[in-house]
Design a protein around this motif. Structure first.
Motif, mmCIF file in Angstrom:
data_model
loop_
_atom_site.group_PDB
_atom_site.id
_atom_site.type_symbol
_atom_site.label_atom_id
_atom_site.label_comp_id
_atom_site.label_asym_id
_atom_site.label_seq_id
_atom_site.Cartn_x
_atom_site.Cartn_y
_atom_site.Cartn_z
ATOM 1 N N UNK A 432 26.896 -13.753 2.223
ATOM 2 C CA UNK A 432 26.217 -14.004 3.493
ATOM 3 C C UNK A 432 26.375 -12.826 4.455
ATOM 4 N N UNK A 433 27.575 -12.294 4.523
ATOM 5 C CA UNK A 433 27.811 -11.174 5.436
ATOM 6 C C UNK A 433 27.036 -9.930 5.015
ATOM 7 N N UNK A 434 26.861 -9.751 3.725
ATOM 8 C CA UNK A 434 26.037 -8.638 3.244
ATOM 9 C C UNK A 434 24.580 -8.827 3.642
ATOM 10 N N UNK A 435 24.111 -10.094 3.571
ATOM 11 C CA UNK A 435 22.749 -10.380 3.998
ATOM 12 C C UNK A 435 22.567 -10.119 5.493
ATOM 13 N N UNK A 436 23.561 -10.527 6.271
ATOM 14 C CA UNK A 436 23.503 -10.311 7.712
ATOM 15 C C UNK A 436 23.497 -8.828 8.038
#
Length: 439
Positions: A432-436
């Protein structure tokens, strides 16, 4: 449970919390990408909720199940591994295990994930069964206000909740009531609040297309304290003589409307009068009546019959999933599913979807309604294949149990349900943090 006992319990929990956060809790040293920070919450969001254990008359009094940090009382005084565990205590069990997680950090800026020790399922009881039943859309707003405005807002604002996770020991549907339902239906609106859209919630059952939640196994009654007790149970399961072909432990099935439980009851009643000659079994079907929750805190009622059965039937009931599925796996009883949402689409971290053909049987409920006999499907499986499937079930056993807190180092080397849940959560948050960051 007397108020004095609850007060003593809370004192011990607070004392352990202080101790656990000031000691090395394991020998693991490589914490790369595994660091977790536990947010400090006022007791109103967790431990204070335990003191209300007898205040919900429409919900079972859960005071007896607080013992042993949520594992409940032992089934027998001399028992080392078996407890009268209630599934609603998963939040407490998980919290206790988090306190001995080896990669805790007091610095939230260094953490790969943030654990919120909120007992959301217990907090929801006042909206589901208590005085605030007409205010279900408010569930969680006090917690959000604390996380965002009161307790170090920078922790939340760093990723706006994408790195936060919590455990909620009820099915996700219980938290999915639309905010402005009129009339109000059963459930709270916790998952409908935009404020919590980014938070990962570990629930005992997820919806068909979850965004916020991930299902993790119900806690069973088996919580071994060391490797010797675990291996002793595995050996007992492996040696157990399987004299029954198929078993159903549960209730329901008395409605005249078509449903799998009714089909199972009718088929079981018919086959019990048939001879089992030529099948290799003494009984073709056994029904363990668990109506009205009589088996829920008494594993002795169903575990012995499960140990003697080759296949355990796992139809849906009030909800899609059943704790009986996990109990059966612990007994080496091959699960038989009638819908993918019973387990295959739930426990992807713990029971990988690609493994199901190796350790379980799938019979579409639609085929049962059309007249397909469950007995015919199961008797057609070669005995050698049944043995291979049972060995795969034994391989899955550690993945669905929650070992006892403070267990031996030998048992800690085996990944249990808690360990796998943490690994999955860290990977999910990382993604998720990579997507953000890419947005």
């Amino acid at each position: 449970m007397a108020p004095l006992i609850i007060t003593l319990y809370l004192f011990v929990f607070f004392l352990f919390t202080f101790y656990a956060n000031s000691q090395d809790s394991d020998l693991e040293t490589d914490c790369t990408n595994k660091w977790i920070h536990i947010r400090h919450l006022p007791p109103q969001f967790n431990l204070d909720l335990l003191s209300n254990c007898s205040e919900y008359p429409l919900f079972d009094n859960f005071c007896p199940y607080l013992a042993n940090h949520g594992l409940g009382q032992k089934t027998r005084n001399k028992s080392h591994s078996w407890y009268r565990t209630d599934p609603s205590m998963l939040e407490l069990i998980f919290h206790r295990r988090m306190l001995e997680y080896p990669c805790l950090t007091s610095d939230p800026s260094q953490a790969n994930a943030i654990y919120v020790p909120y007992y959301g399922g217990l907090d929801s009881l006042k909206y589901l069964f208590g005085p605030e039943v007409n205010s279900s859309s408010q569930h969680g707003l006090d917690l959000y206000d604390f996380l965002v405005h009161v307790d170090l807002p920078s922790i939340w604002s760093r990723y706006y909740g994408h790195d936060h996770f919590m455990v909620m020991a009820r099915p996700a549907w219980d938290f999915s009531q639309p905010l402005f339902n009129d009339p109000i239906v059963f459930g709270t609106s916790f998952f409908e609040l935009p404020e919590f859209y980014n938070v990962t919630a570990l629930t005992i059952e997820s919806r068909a297309y979850p965004w916020q939640e991930q299902a993790i196994p119900y806690p069973t009654s088996f919580h071994p304290p060391n490797l010797a007790f675990f291996e002793s149970w595995v050996n007992r399961v492996r040696r157990s003589r399987r004299t029954t072909l198929m078993l159903f432990a549960g209730g329901g099935g008395i409605s005249a409307n078509p449903n799998v439980r009714r089909s199972i009851r009718l088929e079981c009643e018919n086959v019990t009068s048939m001879s089992a000659d030529g099948t290799g079994y003494e009984k073709l079907c056994e029904f363990v009546d668990c109506s009205n929750g009589i088996c829920e805190h008494d594993p002795i009622r169903f575990m012995k019959p499960m140990l003697q059965a080759s296949f355990c039937l796992q139809p849906t009931g009030d909800t899609q999933t059943r704790r009986s599925t996990l109990d059966g796996i612990l007994a080496g009883c091959i699960p038989v599913f009638f819908e993918d949402l019973s387990a295959k689409k739930q426990y992807g971290w713990h029971l990988p979807e690609e493994k199901y053909e190796e350790f379980s049987v799938s019979i579409p409920k639609e085929d049962v309604f059309k007249g397909l006999k469950i007995l015919d499907v199961l008797t057609s499986i070669p005995r050698a294949q049944v043995r291979r499937m049972r060995e795969k079930v034994l391989e899955m056993m550690p993945r669905v149990m929650y070992r006892k807190h403070g267990s031996s180092l030998g048992l800690r080397s085996k990944k249990d349900a808690f360990h796998i849940a943490i690994e999955g959560t860290l990977e999910r948050i990382k993604s998720r943090l990579q997507e953000v960051a890419a947005q």
